[in-house]
Scaffold this active site. Structure first.
Site, PDB file in Angstrom:
ATOM      1  N   HIS A  13     -53.375  15.143 -12.411  1.00 39.68           N
ATOM      2  CA  HIS A  13     -53.033  13.749 -12.109  1.00 39.68           C
ATOM      3  C   HIS A  13     -54.308  12.941 -11.856  1.00 39.68           C
ATOM      4  CE1 HIS A  13     -48.978  15.289 -11.688  1.00 39.68           C
ATOM      5  NE2 HIS A  13     -48.512  14.078 -11.433  1.00 39.68           N
ATOM      6  N   GLU A  17     -10.534   1.429   2.077  1.00 35.12           N
ATOM      7  CA  GLU A  17     -10.635   0.968   0.676  1.00 35.12           C
ATOM      8  C   GLU A  17     -10.344  -0.536   0.612  1.00 35.12           C
ATOM      9  OE1 GLU A  17      -7.504   2.470  -1.748  1.00 35.12           O
ATOM     10  OE2 GLU A  17      -8.459   1.918  -3.644  1.00 35.12           O
ATOM     11  N   HIS A  18      -9.198  -0.939   1.164  1.00 36.88           N
ATOM     12  CA  HIS A  18      -8.834  -2.358   1.236  1.00 36.88           C
ATOM     13  C   HIS A  18      -8.804  -2.778   2.704  1.00 36.88           C
ATOM     14  CE1 HIS A  18      -6.647  -0.734  -2.343  1.00 36.88           C
ATOM     15  NE2 HIS A  18      -7.176  -1.803  -2.919  1.00 36.88           N
ATOM     16  N   ASP A  61      -5.577  -6.714  -6.683  1.00 39.06           N
ATOM     17  CA  ASP A  61      -5.162  -5.603  -7.537  1.00 39.06           C
ATOM     18  C   ASP A  61      -5.001  -6.042  -8.979  1.00 39.06           C
ATOM     19  OD1 ASP A  61      -5.122  -3.733  -5.544  1.00 39.06           O
ATOM     20  OD2 ASP A  61      -2.957  -3.768  -5.224  1.00 39.06           O
ATOM     21  N   HIS A 116       2.264   2.855  -3.217  1.00 38.32           N
ATOM     22  CA  HIS A 116       1.386   3.471  -4.220  1.00 38.32           C
ATOM     23  C   HIS A 116       1.671   4.957  -4.398  1.00 38.32           C
ATOM     24  CE1 HIS A 116      -1.293   0.648  -6.037  1.00 38.32           C
ATOM     25  NE2 HIS A 116      -1.567   0.066  -4.883  1.00 38.32           N
ATOM     26  N   GLN A 145       0.827  -1.188   0.000  1.00 38.71           N
ATOM     27  CA  GLN A 145       0.000   0.000   0.000  1.00 38.71           C
ATOM     28  C   GLN A 145       0.869   1.248   0.000  1.00 38.71           C
ATOM     29  OE1 GLN A 145      -3.265  -0.147  -0.458  1.00 38.71           O
ATOM     30  NE2 GLN A 145      -2.847   1.979  -0.880  1.00 38.71           N
TER      31      GLN A 145
END
Lengths: 427, 427
Positions: B415, B322-323, B356, B258, B255
């Site tokens: 209506h 996220e993960h 991934d 990244h 991680q």
């Protein structure tokens, strides 16, 4: 209503061009309201209620007494109608719940996706002359079916400091308790940011005026999810000689009465029908109370005459109407060629007002051509999906080389290392 | 890495607070780029390529020759890896296709929802040092499975005016032909507005830097759909004594590599493991090429020691990673209590890098806590749903009174009229 005969594709596009949504001028004002709610919390909401709704509130939250007292104020007839609508909406939205998808993509690699309710959601119900209790049904029922843990409702107070009885009745019927007397951009800000009284939510739903939709847009840009972008309501009717001109006229008028910026369009293959509809509109509108609004909205409405149904379908798919009524002989065939629309009504006995209230479908739909990429509201609008995966040691081994080679080609060393280090230690 | 022992819920929340996303400064600059693309079309894209990518392009579109020539430039090993990944991604995303839901809500009232591909979609693939061809697989495969008619790809050109071979190879493999050499905010503007070369699309997908994500935010506010809001990538690992410290360390480092703003977090019930992981991170990172990036991102990474797994689960659900990696004995039990996360990895042999690249799940996931309301990318991100309804004359009669009473209570005359007029004419 303007009549356009045998337009080319380009001419049809031009004729149906929507009025551009323009909110640039009010963005700074809405931003100031949001900033004030952020800084002052409840205090800001009380003072906005005084300023915008003309009411000095003693409490933001609707009390249990207010909720309990409301049942006797609603006629048995309206109660029964709400109950029928509720049952149908509940049935259709319950069927939308998603099953878990689980499979082995390769030996020893199991992947699945699970639908999980969004914990905290906020529902905005507009006030104004007519209390839209149907919108509360349309938003709260799917939220409850989805299983949302906390459902917050904001709606502007009337001048007397109360919320309309019928809105409170629907809330009570559904067991909703967190109802707050605040409207406009300040209500959206309160639900997005949280105040002392109003809990912060993760997703905000519901229609509103320009202030509300601009506020939703702003809080969305800071990460709070919203149901969909908004624009004026609209209907497109495709009709052939099998259509009943009075029915079509009444459907166009149903749309026109929503607001002065509503758009009602007829595309037909039958010139006689076109003229009969035009006459019926003139005739029928005399009886209606919202004639002023209808007057204005009919100015941007059009009647298009085309050569065949395929042309009508193409024009409709380009326009991507919020509501599409197919008053044609072979409505099922035509429906199968519709690729852009919010909600489609087939045949002579499926008026928009059925779907607006009681057939079971949702009436929160993408306007302004957004149906090209957005769906109408469903139970799944109140959930999100989480992906899971479980690899056995053998499963990882099966894709170990794949991951290492790909990570290497993307220059991501550590990604490769996470595989290598596991290969060394056999499970 | 910072160690925090037995934090209260509040302390944990504070420790895991993300860096606020701040793009206010670049908004006017991005807006200017969008306005320029709107005014000048292709010409603007050529001039931005010169300015930002340092290249004088002769054509925006990748030629057939460029696509055809690429196959021989890719190693058999990489081809085989891409093929394995493709198969698994295809399998998992094919299973996500939604079946039509059709039912009778009341006698004579049939309602259904149909999933329909979004006609035109745009995929953004970032350039930079490492060509993210895996992202092209993750975006294009679900678009193809969904059945999108027009798939447009934009990716910045390299200094030599070419696109990376492996990105072209993946495009060629998938039969994608509309690939354009443009990046940054200008690429998003081109897909949102259309230029002479680049068709306008209805929804835009893909990651990018601050310029790209700001541009997506701006075009979204004018009605172009986007996949999801973006933020820095992140992983949270929940581990007990059954975890292998080297595996956990490698996952945290995956991680961390990244980007400098990535966040890697460990929550564990085992103090020994915490220290072993900390040592293993120090040890393992020596071997890695992106040590500079890792150095920076580890500064905002944390190791949390908690009393039990329930505390770990609560902290994780509040953070909405996220993960999420569950390196625990009873990973299935823990997984069943996860309510906020993008993608969850169970057990010691399910590293993030598997997902991934090649297990079959999508790697486009909600960051920054957006997993509280948003899902990761799926085949359904490339479709929208249309609602249909068909009432028989009898079906309408069954809800006629309900609709009339409700329309009346909302002051919507027309209506009501749309029902009454049909009641008079029995089908």
């Amino acid at each position: 209503m303007e009549i356009i005969k045998y337009p080319t594709e380009k001419e049809a596009k031009k004729a149906l061009k929507r009025i551009a949504l323009e909110n640039k001028k009010i963005i700074p004002k809405v931003q100031r309201i949001i900033d004030t709610v952020k800084a002052e919390g409840d205090k800001a909401l009380f003072s906005f209620a005084e300023k915008f709704d003309g009411v000095l509130l003693s409490s933001l939250k609707v009390s249990e007494e207010e909720l309990n007292g409301v049942e006797k104020k609603i006629s048995p007839e309206l109660k029964s109608a709400i109950n029928t609508a509720r049952k149908n909406i509940f049935k259709f939205h319950s069927a939308q719940k998603r099953k878990e998808i689980k499979l082995e993509t390769s030996d020893g690699i199991t992947c699945w996706r699970k639908s999980i309710p969004i914990e905290k959601v906020g529902l905005y119900i507009p006030g104004g002359s007519a209390p839209l209790f149907s919108t509360l049904l349309m938003l709260a029922l799917p939220a409850q079916i989805a299983g949302c843990n906390e459902i917050i409702i904001c709606t502007p107070p009337q001048k007397d400091g109360n919320i309309s009885n019928v809105i409170l009745y629907v809330a009570k019927l559904l067991g909703l308790k967190n109802i707050f007397k605040t409207g406009g951009a300040q209500a959206i800000a309160a639900m997005a940011l949280g105040t002392e009284s109003i809990p912060k939510v993760y997703k905000i739903f519901g229609p509103g005026n320009q202030w509300v939709t601009t506020a939703k847009q702003i809080v969305n840009s800071i990460g709070v999810a919203v149901d969909m972008p908004a624009g004026p309501s609209e209907v497109l009717v495709i009709a052939d000689s099998s259509a009943n001109p009075n029915f079509v006229a009444a459907d166009l008028l149903s749309q026109a009465e929503h607001g002065p910026d509503s758009q009602a369009i007829l595309i037909t293959t039958d010139e006689n029908l076109l003229h009969s509809v035009n006459e019926a509109v003139t005739d029928l509108r005399k009886k209606l109370s919202r004639n002023n609004i209808i007057e204005q909205s009919l100015r941007q409405s059009k009647l298009l005459l085309v050569n065949n149904l395929n042309e009508a379908i193409n024009i409709s798919n380009n326009y991507a109407p919020e509501h599409l009524i197919l008053s044609v002989n072979n409505a099922d065939d035509v429906a199968s060629n519709i690729i852009n629309a919010g909600s489609v009504f087939l045949g002579n006995y499926s008026p928009e007002s059925a779907g607006d209230y009681a057939s079971g479908t949702n009436h929160t739909l993408p306007t302004n051509g957004f149906a090209k990429a957005y769906s109408g509201l469903s139970t799944n609008s109140f959930t999100k999906e989480i992906t899971f995966q479980k690899l056995s040691a053998k499963g990882l081994q099966n894709i170990a080389n794949t991951v290492k080679v790909m990570a290497n080609a993307e220059n991501l060393d550590a990604h490769k290392l996470a595989i290598e280090i596991r290969e060394k230690t056999d499970g």
